[in-house]
Design a protein around this motif. Structure first.
Motif, PDB file in Angstrom:
ATOM      1  N   LYS A  25      59.622  18.302  33.284  1.00  0.00           N
ATOM      2  CA  LYS A  25      60.715  17.343  33.478  1.00  0.00           C
ATOM      3  C   LYS A  25      60.670  16.202  32.467  1.00  0.00           C
ATOM      4  O   LYS A  25      61.514  15.306  32.501  1.00  0.00           O
ATOM      5  CB  LYS A  25      60.645  16.746  34.883  1.00  0.00           C
ATOM      6  N   GLY A  26      59.645  16.187  31.591  1.00  0.00           N
ATOM      7  CA  GLY A  26      59.511  15.107  30.619  1.00  0.00           C
ATOM      8  C   GLY A  26      59.004  13.828  31.256  1.00  0.00           C
ATOM      9  O   GLY A  26      59.297  12.735  30.788  1.00  0.00           O
TER      10      GLY A  26
ATOM     11  N   GLN B  41      51.178  18.812  37.843  1.00  0.00           N
ATOM     12  CA  GLN B  41      51.212  18.245  36.501  1.00  0.00           C
ATOM     13  C   GLN B  41      52.163  19.035  35.608  1.00  0.00           C
ATOM     14  O   GLN B  41      52.929  18.450  34.845  1.00  0.00           O
ATOM     15  CB  GLN B  41      49.807  18.235  35.892  1.00  0.00           C
ATOM     16  N   GLN B  42      52.134  20.351  35.720  1.00  0.00           N
ATOM     17  CA  GLN B  42      53.045  21.185  34.937  1.00  0.00           C
ATOM     18  C   GLN B  42      54.501  20.870  35.265  1.00  0.00           C
ATOM     19  O   GLN B  42      55.343  20.802  34.375  1.00  0.00           O
ATOM     20  CB  GLN B  42      52.757  22.664  35.183  1.00  0.00           C
ATOM     21  N   ASP B  43      54.796  20.667  36.541  1.00  0.00           N
ATOM     22  CA  ASP B  43      56.164  20.354  36.957  1.00  0.00           C
ATOM     23  C   ASP B  43      56.631  19.029  36.345  1.00  0.00           C
ATOM     24  O   ASP B  43      57.750  18.941  35.829  1.00  0.00           O
ATOM     25  CB  ASP B  43      56.239  20.303  38.484  1.00  0.00           C
TER      26      ASP B  43
ATOM     27  N   PRO C 276      60.170  19.034  26.010  1.00  0.00           N
ATOM     28  CA  PRO C 276      58.942  19.458  26.685  1.00  0.00           C
ATOM     29  C   PRO C 276      58.706  20.968  26.556  1.00  0.00           C
ATOM     30  O   PRO C 276      57.582  21.404  26.319  1.00  0.00           O
ATOM     31  CB  PRO C 276      59.172  19.049  28.142  1.00  0.00           C
ATOM     32  N   GLU C 277      59.768  21.757  26.652  1.00  0.00           N
ATOM     33  CA  GLU C 277      59.613  23.211  26.577  1.00  0.00           C
ATOM     34  C   GLU C 277      59.114  23.661  25.206  1.00  0.00           C
ATOM     35  O   GLU C 277      58.240  24.521  25.119  1.00  0.00           O
ATOM     36  CB  GLU C 277      60.934  23.894  26.922  1.00  0.00           C
TER      37      GLU C 277
ATOM     38  N   GLU D 232      46.865  14.312  25.546  1.00  0.00           N
ATOM     39  CA  GLU D 232      47.453  15.623  25.284  1.00  0.00           C
ATOM     40  C   GLU D 232      48.580  15.922  26.281  1.00  0.00           C
ATOM     41  O   GLU D 232      49.627  16.449  25.912  1.00  0.00           O
ATOM     42  CB  GLU D 232      46.368  16.698  25.363  1.00  0.00           C
ATOM     43  N   MET D 233      48.386  15.548  27.540  1.00  0.00           N
ATOM     44  CA  MET D 233      49.403  15.765  28.564  1.00  0.00           C
ATOM     45  C   MET D 233      50.650  14.915  28.280  1.00  0.00           C
ATOM     46  O   MET D 233      51.778  15.377  28.440  1.00  0.00           O
ATOM     47  CB  MET D 233      48.831  15.447  29.944  1.00  0.00           C
ATOM     48  N   VAL D 234      50.441  13.674  27.846  1.00  0.00           N
ATOM     49  CA  VAL D 234      51.565  12.792  27.523  1.00  0.00           C
ATOM     50  C   VAL D 234      52.333  13.348  26.327  1.00  0.00           C
ATOM     51  O   VAL D 234      53.566  13.341  26.314  1.00  0.00           O
ATOM     52  CB  VAL D 234      51.089  11.342  27.270  1.00  0.00           C
TER      53      VAL D 234
END
Length: 144
Positions: A49-50, A43-45, A25-26, A59-61
């Motif tokens: 955490k994947g 959402q960022q959190d 994720p990073e 895009e978020m997934v």
């Protein structure tokens, strides 16, 4: 002595390239910081955490989980859905060999994935994400 030092430098460089090539994720956030910055703190959190949630867009997934291994289009009475499938390779005893999407792109030689040489490996779907109109409507995950 020079040859030995050169060997260590080459090994260190290869190790650094291998780590840099891992998709986490990073690393995905660092490649697309603008998309990540538009999200809410909650959402960022989750993405860090994947993890994903209902209502996430594609895009978020991708930020959280990476590219899917398989994309399936499903048509039923309620409409058309897109399903993203994430798989893993493991040995019969359950030891994971590899998880991720890069195994779609290989050739013989140094880049050939080691896990394809295991005759008794198995591939199983570990996560399935269903989208409708570009948003997550369901998530199915194998319990371990």
């Amino acid at each position: 002595m020079k040859t030995q030092k050169g060997g260590w430098v080459a090994a260190a460089l290869l190790a650094a390239l291998a780590v840099a090539g891992c998709s986490t994720p990073e690393t995905r956030i660092n490649k697309n910081p603008e998309a990540f910055a538009r999200l809410t703190p909650q959402q960022q959190d989750l993405i860090r955490k994947g993890q994903i949630a209902i209502g996430f867009d594609q895009e978020m997934v991708q930020l959280a989980l990476g590219e899917p291994d398989h994309i399936i289009t499903r048509t039923d009475a309620t409409g058309i859905s897109e399903i993203w499938s994430y798989t893993t390779y493991e040995l019969p005893d359950g030891m994971p060999l590899y998880r991720g999407w890069y195994h779609r792109y290989y050739r013989w030689g140094p880049g050939y994935p080691y896990y394809l040489s295991y005759p008794y490996r198995r591939e199983y779907e570990r996560l399935r994400v269903m989208f409708r109109a570009g948003k997550v409507i369901s998530v199915e995950q194998v319990k371990v």
